[in-house]
Design an enzyme around this catalytic site. Sequence first.
Site, short mmCIF file in Angstrom:
data_model
loop_
_atom_site.label_atom_id
_atom_site.label_comp_id
_atom_site.label_asym_id
_atom_site.label_seq_id
_atom_site.Cartn_x
_atom_site.Cartn_y
_atom_site.Cartn_z
N THR A 176 -6.88 -4.62 -8.78
CA THR A 176 -6.27 -3.29 -9.63
C THR A 176 -5.53 -3.93 -10.78
O THR A 176 -6.26 -5.19 -10.73
CB THR A 176 -4.40 -3.72 -8.88
OG1 THR A 176 -4.70 -2.61 -6.99
CG2 THR A 176 -3.60 -2.94 -9.19
N ARG A 204 -7.62 7.60 1.72
CA ARG A 204 -6.95 6.80 1.65
C ARG A 204 -5.78 6.71 0.18
O ARG A 204 -6.78 6.99 -0.79
CB ARG A 204 -7.08 5.72 2.06
CG ARG A 204 -6.54 4.10 2.26
CD ARG A 204 -6.05 3.38 0.86
NE ARG A 204 -5.24 2.02 0.73
CZ ARG A 204 -5.16 1.54 0.08
NH1 ARG A 204 -5.53 1.88 -1.30
NH2 ARG A 204 -4.28 0.53 -0.18
N VAL A 205 -4.47 7.28 -0.21
CA VAL A 205 -3.71 6.62 -0.79
C VAL A 205 -2.75 5.14 -0.52
O VAL A 205 -2.42 5.15 0.04
CB VAL A 205 -3.07 7.87 -1.62
CG1 VAL A 205 -1.70 7.40 -2.57
CG2 VAL A 205 -3.92 8.60 -1.94
N GLY A 206 -3.22 4.53 -1.87
CA GLY A 206 -2.65 2.82 -2.12
C GLY A 206 -1.08 3.27 -1.97
O GLY A 206 -0.19 3.75 -2.70
N THR A 227 -0.33 -5.58 -7.01
CA THR A 227 -1.56 -6.29 -6.76
C THR A 227 -2.13 -6.50 -5.26
O THR A 227 -1.19 -7.79 -4.81
CB THR A 227 -2.27 -6.89 -8.01
OG1 THR A 227 -3.59 -6.65 -7.42
CG2 THR A 227 -1.37 -8.08 -7.96
N GLY A 228 -2.94 -6.21 -4.33
CA GLY A 228 -2.87 -6.72 -2.72
C GLY A 228 -3.12 -5.76 -2.20
O GLY A 228 -3.32 -5.09 -2.25
N GLY A 230 -2.30 -2.61 -0.13
CA GLY A 230 -0.71 -1.62 -0.05
C GLY A 230 -0.14 -1.27 0.29
O GLY A 230 0.84 -1.57 0.01
N1 ASP Z 1 -2.82 -2.34 -4.28
C1 ASP Z 1 -4.20 -2.42 -4.54
C2 ASP Z 1 -4.50 -0.91 -3.03
O1 ASP Z 1 -4.17 -1.13 -1.78
C3 ASP Z 1 -4.87 -2.69 -4.11
C4 ASP Z 1 -5.14 -4.61 -4.56
O2 ASP Z 1 -4.44 -4.37 -6.03
O3 ASP Z 1 -5.84 -5.08 -4.70
O4 ASP Z 1 -4.59 -0.09 -3.81
#
Ligand code: ASP
Length: 313
Positions: A176, A204-206, A227-228, A230
């Site tokens: 992200t 899918r929506v994060g 970020t991570g 979601g």
């Molecule tokens: N947070 C993002 C999502 O879940 C992915 C990410 O940051 O790695 O879409």
Amino acid sequence: MSGPVLAIHGGCGVPPRGSLTDAQERRARDGLKGALRAGWALLRDGGAALDAVEAAVIALEEHTAFNAGRGAVFNADGKHEMDAAIMDGRDLKAGAVGGVARIRNPVRAARAVMERTDHVLLIGEGAEALASRAGLELVAPDWFSTDERRASLREMKARQARGDVSEASQRLKHGTVGAVAIDRAGHLAAATSTGGYTNKLPGRVGDTPLIGAGTYANDATLAYSGTGRGEIFIRTVLGHELHARMAYKGESLTTACDAMVFGDLKRMGGGAGLIAVGRDGTVTLPFNTAGMYRGVASASEGWVSIYDERESL
Ligand code: ASP
């Protein structure tokens, strides 16, 4: 007030030190520097935090090293579905898009939602139609594709077939980009953009486009971009949780962010990172993964990092 500050991230889906080639590390650091410079040039000259975070995120969307815009990951159907958001801490105005496949810079479309509609979040074709009406560039969906992301999808599918849900397989998915800033006038803004997760289900929506989850800015407390994984950010409403800890519990920016990244998020099994800037100009960039692509620019410092090193801007 300490003067303007910009912080950016390119995701916390970083493999352990030593697994990226020198060329890959170089490319990522150069991409981060380009984005920092783009945003900092505006902030330094008295520009608005909102413009700076948008400019930084556009630069990261354009760079194929990061999972946003060009270089976005593939979903389980081999397609790109991107999410983005932007928020203005002055008045809590916000705009976001979800599941878009043809908008060259999804963060620009998020800003168009904020400025040209009465809505906060538009998805799919409706978001693309608005982007087109706003004069934004639309591209063919394969414009975003790279061989590297295609290989990740193949590998994720193979791992899934073997039932491999190891940490290594999780890492293949991540990424992200985001930016947070405080400007000379003391206003805060945040923007985030992502391709989501490799092999995610279509539709899918994060957390990224969900205001208060992956993106949040409020002049009273902080600007934040996450970020991570979601789903965990959505379930903890992370951005608003940080705001609430600061506003109602009186926690400092760093205390609030560390408590969530190394406490709740970790306990919930989420590789997570975030960048945040407080109303006093304090910056924090915690992550509980091997690394996080990130950087900071202000009058007194300018650096980018992947692990614990710092390379000057
Ligand atoms: N947070 C993002 C999502 O879940 C992915 C990410 O940051 O790695 O879409």
